[in-house]
Design a protein around this motif. Structure first.
Motif, PDB file in Angstrom:
ATOM      1  N   MET A 146       4.401   7.357  21.431  1.00  0.00           N
ATOM      2  CA  MET A 146       5.146   6.571  22.284  1.00  0.00           C
ATOM      3  C   MET A 146       4.705   4.836  22.578  1.00  0.00           C
ATOM      4  N   PRO A 147       5.371   3.840  22.496  1.00  0.00           N
ATOM      5  CA  PRO A 147       4.539   2.738  22.942  1.00  0.00           C
ATOM      6  C   PRO A 147       4.008   2.678  24.930  1.00  0.00           C
ATOM      7  N   GLU A 148       3.133   1.888  24.808  1.00  0.00           N
ATOM      8  CA  GLU A 148       2.349   1.982  26.395  1.00  0.00           C
ATOM      9  C   GLU A 148       3.604   2.063  27.307  1.00  0.00           C
ATOM     10  N   GLY A 149       3.201   2.878  28.308  1.00  0.00           N
ATOM     11  CA  GLY A 149       4.223   2.342  29.297  1.00  0.00           C
ATOM     12  C   GLY A 149       5.636   2.897  29.246  1.00  0.00           C
ATOM     13  N   THR A 150       5.476   3.459  27.777  1.00  0.00           N
ATOM     14  CA  THR A 150       6.993   4.352  27.764  1.00  0.00           C
ATOM     15  C   THR A 150       7.335   5.328  29.526  1.00  0.00           C
ATOM     16  N   ILE A 151       8.666   5.020  30.531  1.00  0.00           N
ATOM     17  CA  ILE A 151       8.865   6.067  31.024  1.00  0.00           C
ATOM     18  C   ILE A 151      10.366   7.244  30.241  1.00  0.00           C
ATOM     19  N   ILE A 152      10.157   8.539  30.414  1.00  0.00           N
ATOM     20  CA  ILE A 152      11.275   9.177  30.035  1.00  0.00           C
ATOM     21  C   ILE A 152      11.884   9.956  31.108  1.00  0.00           C
ATOM     22  N   GLU A 153      12.925   9.640  31.804  1.00  0.00           N
ATOM     23  CA  GLU A 153      13.092  10.818  33.423  1.00  0.00           C
ATOM     24  C   GLU A 153      14.003  11.993  32.352  1.00  0.00           C
ATOM     25  N   ILE A 154      13.409  12.779  32.584  1.00  0.00           N
ATOM     26  CA  ILE A 154      13.879  14.343  31.741  1.00  0.00           C
ATOM     27  C   ILE A 154      14.526  15.114  33.193  1.00  0.00           C
ATOM     28  N   PRO A 155      16.455  15.210  33.447  1.00  0.00           N
ATOM     29  CA  PRO A 155      16.132  15.825  34.764  1.00  0.00           C
ATOM     30  C   PRO A 155      16.676  16.944  34.365  1.00  0.00           C
ATOM     31  N   THR A 156      15.431  18.443  35.386  1.00  0.00           N
ATOM     32  CA  THR A 156      15.307  19.799  35.118  1.00  0.00           C
ATOM     33  C   THR A 156      16.634  20.324  35.522  1.00  0.00           C
ATOM     34  N   PRO A 157      16.671  21.049  33.784  1.00  0.00           N
ATOM     35  CA  PRO A 157      18.240  21.053  33.040  1.00  0.00           C
ATOM     36  C   PRO A 157      18.571  23.157  33.892  1.00  0.00           C
ATOM     37  N   HIS A 158      19.415  23.375  34.749  1.00  0.00           N
ATOM     38  CA  HIS A 158      19.615  24.100  35.341  1.00  0.00           C
ATOM     39  C   HIS A 158      19.191  25.464  34.874  1.00  0.00           C
ATOM     40  N   ALA A 159      19.179  26.390  35.256  1.00  0.00           N
ATOM     41  CA  ALA A 159      18.269  27.721  35.364  1.00  0.00           C
ATOM     42  C   ALA A 159      19.329  28.241  33.653  1.00  0.00           C
ATOM     43  N   SER A 160      20.544  28.013  34.176  1.00  0.00           N
ATOM     44  CA  SER A 160      21.690  28.490  33.125  1.00  0.00           C
ATOM     45  C   SER A 160      21.520  28.225  31.911  1.00  0.00           C
ATOM     46  N   GLU A 161      21.562  26.930  32.146  1.00  0.00           N
ATOM     47  CA  GLU A 161      21.904  25.923  30.932  1.00  0.00           C
ATOM     48  C   GLU A 161      21.050  26.402  29.929  1.00  0.00           C
ATOM     49  N   VAL A 162      19.494  26.043  30.667  1.00  0.00           N
ATOM     50  CA  VAL A 162      18.024  27.284  29.709  1.00  0.00           C
ATOM     51  C   VAL A 162      18.451  28.257  29.491  1.00  0.00           C
ATOM     52  N   LEU A 163      19.071  29.180  29.887  1.00  0.00           N
ATOM     53  CA  LEU A 163      19.452  30.339  29.458  1.00  0.00           C
ATOM     54  C   LEU A 163      20.851  30.676  28.458  1.00  0.00           C
ATOM     55  N   ALA A 164      21.453  29.365  28.355  1.00  0.00           N
ATOM     56  CA  ALA A 164      22.307  29.125  27.449  1.00  0.00           C
ATOM     57  C   ALA A 164      21.969  28.592  26.049  1.00  0.00           C
ATOM     58  N   GLN A 165      20.568  27.778  26.550  1.00  0.00           N
ATOM     59  CA  GLN A 165      20.008  27.753  25.139  1.00  0.00           C
ATOM     60  C   GLN A 165      18.775  29.002  24.411  1.00  0.00           C
ATOM     61  N   THR A 166      18.373  29.158  25.099  1.00  0.00           N
ATOM     62  CA  THR A 166      18.168  30.970  24.537  1.00  0.00           C
ATOM     63  C   THR A 166      18.864  31.578  23.910  1.00  0.00           C
ATOM     64  N   LEU A 167      20.388  31.630  24.510  1.00  0.00           N
ATOM     65  CA  LEU A 167      20.912  32.138  23.745  1.00  0.00           C
ATOM     66  C   LEU A 167      21.204  31.578  22.059  1.00  0.00           C
ATOM     67  N   GLN A 168      21.433  30.448  22.371  1.00  0.00           N
ATOM     68  CA  GLN A 168      21.745  29.315  21.184  1.00  0.00           C
ATOM     69  C   GLN A 168      20.373  29.840  20.038  1.00  0.00           C
ATOM     70  N   GLN A 169      18.908  30.212  20.570  1.00  0.00           N
ATOM     71  CA  GLN A 169      18.472  30.136  19.336  1.00  0.00           C
ATOM     72  C   GLN A 169      18.315  31.460  18.498  1.00  0.00           C
ATOM     73  N   PHE A 170      19.152  32.469  19.625  1.00  0.00           N
ATOM     74  CA  PHE A 170      19.382  34.262  18.964  1.00  0.00           C
ATOM     75  C   PHE A 170      20.440  33.939  18.103  1.00  0.00           C
ATOM     76  N   GLY A 171      21.295  32.199  18.588  1.00  0.00           N
ATOM     77  CA  GLY A 171      22.250  32.564  17.262  1.00  0.00           C
ATOM     78  C   GLY A 171      21.809  31.868  15.958  1.00  0.00           C
ATOM     79  N   THR A 172      20.924  31.269  15.820  1.00  0.00           N
ATOM     80  CA  THR A 172      20.433  30.989  15.041  1.00  0.00           C
ATOM     81  C   THR A 172      19.418  31.470  13.628  1.00  0.00           C
ATOM     82  N   LEU A 173      17.968  31.915  14.384  1.00  0.00           N
ATOM     83  CA  LEU A 173      16.919  32.611  13.790  1.00  0.00           C
ATOM     84  C   LEU A 173      17.168  34.304  14.100  1.00  0.00           C
TER      85      LEU A 173
END
Lengths: 67, 260
Positions: B52-79
């Motif tokens: 990253m270039p010096e001074g880059t600021i990336i704001e990532i909103p904290t995902p909702h817990a249910s979204e995190v769990l849904a992403q976990t499901l996607q992992q099971f859906g592939t691997l």
């Protein structure tokens, strides 16, 4: 990053690291002791060590010739 | 029934001897726990990426817990799907190749119980691994983000578990139709991919397709309701029974490699 300190995170992740090590160890032992492998033994050892999660899976699925 | 139990126990013994019963739950636990942790550490990972270039600021909103769990499901859906296809790819074709099936089937053993015992063993190990893996994902989501209501988690668990069992059944079906185990695994995975893509492209025409199960499981997590899930569940059960019937027929027609 503010709610949980670094140490707490490490404590949380520790069982996972142990599981990963266990998986690698089991597959390594089976690989070294096995006499009937699909391909050279050194290749499977490298696959297990380098492919963190996929490596042991590939070994278990394709590594051994079923008798 | 006692005969079926003997066959089922034989399959169970095979799962233990081939150490599938050890590595599959471990891999699923790692798979389920990895996603919440990766999501949690994502800002750190990006910050340490170094390109990253010096001074880059990336704001990532904290995902909702249910979204995190849904992403976990996607992992099971592939691997996860890949692993299920890998463990069940040789169920019928492997036994046919080695001659085990011929040896068992000359005895008065019903073809149906031979196939269904194998299927039940695959579904059992899938259920054990998936419950453990999803439990690990739920635990880490609760520890790092926020608790997801257990009712929603359990609902999505059942929906996604049905999708995983469906893929296991498909692999058994192709394993009984095709000679090579690898071909069976990849045909089953290809069918699964095709089903999900077709279902997302034609949502109206394929409203009842089993390919919707994964999406329904995510919907159950994020919105708390999975509308229109009962027809999909019904159709999936019909498909599973049909697939088992076809594998029984195929095994009856070609019980050993000489007959193929």
């Amino acid at each position: 990053m503010d709610s949980i300190s670094q140490e707490k995170l490490l404590v949380l992740i520790a069982p996972l690291i142990a599981l990963q090590l266990l998986l690698t160890l089991i597959s390594l032992i089976m690989c070294v002791r096995s006499k009937d492998l699909n391909g050279p033994k050194i290749m499977w050892v490298l696959i297990i060590l380098l492919g963190s999660l996929i490596g042991p899976v590939l070994f278990f699925a394709f590594g051994r010739r079923s008798s | 029934m006692t005969q079926w139990m003997v066959l089922y126990r034989k399959e169970w013994l095979e799962l233990i001897r081939s150490s599938k019963l050890i590595w599959m739950p471990v891999v699923f636990i790692l798979l389920g726990a990895m996603q919440p942790i990766m999501t949690y550490m994502m800002p750190d990972i990006i910050a340490n990426a170094g390109n990253m270039p010096e001074g880059t600021i990336i704001e990532i909103p904290t995902p909702h817990a249910s979204e995190v769990l849904a992403q976990t499901l996607q992992q099971f859906g592939t691997l996860g799907l890949l692993i299920i296809a890998l463990i069940s790819m040789g169920t019928v074709s492997g036994e046919r190749m080695s001659g085990t099936s011929a040896m068992i089937l000359v005895k008065p053993v019903a073809y149906t119980s031979f196939v269904t015992a194998k299927w039940a063993a695959i579904v059992t190990i899938t259920a054990i691994s998936f419950v453990l893996g999803y439990g690990a994902g739920w635990y880490y989501t609760a520890a790092l983000f926020d608790t997801v209501a257990w009712q929603d988690a359990a609902g999505s668990l059942l929906l996604f578990g049905l999708w995983l069992s469906f893929i296991g059944t498909l692999t058994i079906l192709f394993s009984s139709l095709l000679r090579s185990a690898a071909a069976a695994a990849f045909t089953a995975l290809g069918t699964a991919a095709l089903l999900s893509i077709a279902t997302s492209l034609l949502p109206k025409a394929l409203a009842w397709s089993p390919g919707k199960l994964a999406g329904l499981a995510s919907a159950q997590l994020t919105s708390g309701t999975a509308s229109g899930m009962w027809p999909v569940i019904g159709i999936t059960f019909v498909c599973i029974i049909a697939a088992l019937a076809i594998s029984v027929w195929s095994l009856r027609k070609y019980p050993s490699i000489e007959a193929v």
